[in-house]
Design a protein around this motif. Structure first.
Motif, PDB file in Angstrom:
ATOM      1  N   SER A  64       0.897  -1.736  -0.411  1.00  0.00           N
ATOM      2  CA  SER A  64       0.004   0.188   0.101  1.00  0.00           C
ATOM      3  C   SER A  64       0.479   1.640   0.307  1.00  0.00           C
ATOM      4  O   SER A  64       2.330   1.255   0.496  1.00  0.00           O
ATOM      5  N   ARG A  65       0.008   2.476  -0.270  1.00  0.00           N
ATOM      6  CA  ARG A  65       0.954   3.703  -0.278  1.00  0.00           C
ATOM      7  C   ARG A  65       0.946   4.341   1.157  1.00  0.00           C
ATOM      8  O   ARG A  65       2.788   4.469   1.269  1.00  0.00           O
ATOM      9  N   ASP A  66       0.213   3.852   1.938  1.00  0.00           N
ATOM     10  CA  ASP A  66       1.082   3.738   3.632  1.00  0.00           C
ATOM     11  C   ASP A  66       2.483   3.380   3.868  1.00  0.00           C
ATOM     12  O   ASP A  66       3.429   3.583   4.665  1.00  0.00           O
ATOM     13  N   ALA A  67       1.907   1.260   3.610  1.00  0.00           N
ATOM     14  CA  ALA A  67       3.343   0.766   3.716  1.00  0.00           C
ATOM     15  C   ALA A  67       4.969   0.966   3.363  1.00  0.00           C
ATOM     16  O   ALA A  67       5.892   1.349   3.948  1.00  0.00           O
ATOM     17  N   LEU A  68       5.034   1.630   2.157  1.00  0.00           N
ATOM     18  CA  LEU A  68       5.755   2.135   1.737  1.00  0.00           C
ATOM     19  C   LEU A  68       6.242   3.624   1.867  1.00  0.00           C
ATOM     20  O   LEU A  68       7.214   4.063   2.512  1.00  0.00           O
ATOM     21  N   THR A  69       5.162   4.841   2.548  1.00  0.00           N
ATOM     22  CA  THR A  69       5.515   6.157   2.674  1.00  0.00           C
ATOM     23  C   THR A  69       5.949   5.447   4.498  1.00  0.00           C
ATOM     24  O   THR A  69       7.264   6.217   5.273  1.00  0.00           O
ATOM     25  N   ALA A  70       5.714   4.805   5.240  1.00  0.00           N
ATOM     26  CA  ALA A  70       6.102   4.452   6.181  1.00  0.00           C
ATOM     27  C   ALA A  70       6.934   3.796   6.719  1.00  0.00           C
ATOM     28  O   ALA A  70       8.010   4.305   7.667  1.00  0.00           O
TER      29      ALA A  70
END
Length: 384
Positions: A64-70
């Motif tokens: 997800s976007r959230d996982a990659l960004t985190a």
């Protein structure tokens, strides 16, 4: 949400598509073996990375976007912000994360084009030097151990390669265990290394030098390393059975990824011992090939050797060392094999001693730079 395959592995194409996927303006990216994947994915998906892995079993990991960004933000929290050089395939998670960190940091990445050579790496690295407000912008890159070893070999007689290596604030090294001898060479050359541990399922490296990144949890359950935190993948595309087997949820709602690795987690430091399933039964006794390989790599000239298991008429299974001729120095195979067998005997026991040493012109590798263990094993079996 639409999943759009990226044809080819041109990092500039991937970067353009990734920018839209991370910002939510474009479709999700399909990287790798994507021709037969579903056309739709769940909202919030940024990338689906499909890879055959070193075992040859394909898997399509939903990130997800959230996982990659985190993951990118946790890396910056640990080692700092700066400019990144892409020296790995962008279609694999370690290379992909170089692009993600660049986008999150709002910096254009430097990209190493063409074949990886020490000279090309040095030229790209030295061109990255820049300043902001009179201060030098820190630079970073990510490599696999084989690349680092090749660069250190060149740095011994090429000052520009040594300067390039030293120019980085930190070089992340992952994809496989970094041999102790290679780490010692890097430290002696004053190259700043961070050993990373992780996988596509954790959005890349999530433990640096044994210490989990911010927000990442680590535990050991029945000898297996398990990881939690915001960097975890959503699971495997269109494969709920495999997803449920790999991703667990506690009663309190915490989600854990089963890595399949054996390890210890003591005083906040993780020590990975190898794959739980990379075991042969030799003479009725279980032998960890990862443990044997770690010992073998301590022998001069075998720092990047690979140990595989093959059928054996007497013992059922036996381990075989496969190494590059170029690395093996000017010593006889018999001497090196005996040194390796003696070292393994001393640390594990006679039952774990490798049966043969095979020298090859070049070790088979995956596009990610990792050893292709299944291809190497098949080649050894064919020799028998």
């Amino acid at each position: 949400m639409r999943l759009e395959p990226v044809v080819g592995d041109d990092p500039r194409d991937i970067l353009r598509a990734l920018r839209g996927a991370l910002h939510g303006a474009g479709p999700a990216l399909g990287l790798g073996l994507v021709s037969e994947l579903p056309a739709e994915v769940r909202p919030g998906t940024a990338v689906v990375v499909t890879t055959s892995g070193s075992t040859g079993v394909p898997k399509s990991v939903v990130l997800s976007r959230d996982a990659l960004t985190a993951s990118a933000m946790a890396t910056a929290d640990r080692i700092g912000d700066g400019a990144w050089l892409l020296a790995l395939p962008a279609s694999y998670v370690a290379g992909l994360q170089v692009l993600v960190r660049s986008l999150v940091g709002d910096r254009e990445p430097a990209i190493l084009s063409g074949a990886f050579t020490p000279q090309a790496f040095a030229a790209a690295a030295l061109m990255m030097v820049s300043t902001e407000g009179g201060e030098r912008v820190p630079t970073f890159t990510s490599l696999v151990p084989a690349q680092l070893s090749k660069l250190l070999d060149a740095a011994a007689h090429d000052p520009s390669v040594l300067s390039a290596l030293r120019s980085f604030e930190r070089i992340l090294v992952g994809g496989q265990a970094l041999p102790a001898a290679t780490l010692e060479r890097a430290e002696a050359a004053q190259v700043r290394i961070a050993r990373t541990y992780g996988s596509t399922e954790t959005s890349g490296g999530c433990v640096y030098d044994g210490v989990p990144l911010r927000g990442v949890g680590v535990r050991i359950e029945r000898g297996e390393v398990q990881v939690s935190g915001p960097t975890l993948a959503d699971g495997y595309l269109d494969d709920p059975e495999r997803t449920d087997a790999a991703f667990l949820r506690d009663r309190d709602g915490t989600r854990w990824y089963r890595t399949g690795d054996a390890g210890l987690f003591e005083d906040g430091v993780l020590r990975v011992r190898g794959r739980l399933d990379n075991v042969i039964v030799s003479g009725g006794i279980n032998v960890s090939l990862d443990r044997v390989e770690r010992i073998v790599r301590g022998i001069p000239g075998l720092a990047m050797a690979v140990v595989v298991g093959v059928p054996d008429a007497r013992w059922g299974e036996a381990s075989v060392i496969v190494a590059s001729r170029g690395e093996a120095l000017r010593r006889s195979e018999a001497v090196q094999l005996e040194e390796a067998r003696s070292a393994v005997h001393a640390e594990i026991g006679a039952h774990a001693r490798p049966s043969r040493l095979i020298l090859v012109d070049e070790l088979a590798t995956l596009p990610s730079g990792k050893p292709d263990r299944e291809a190497i094993r098949r080649a050894v079996v064919a020799l028998h």
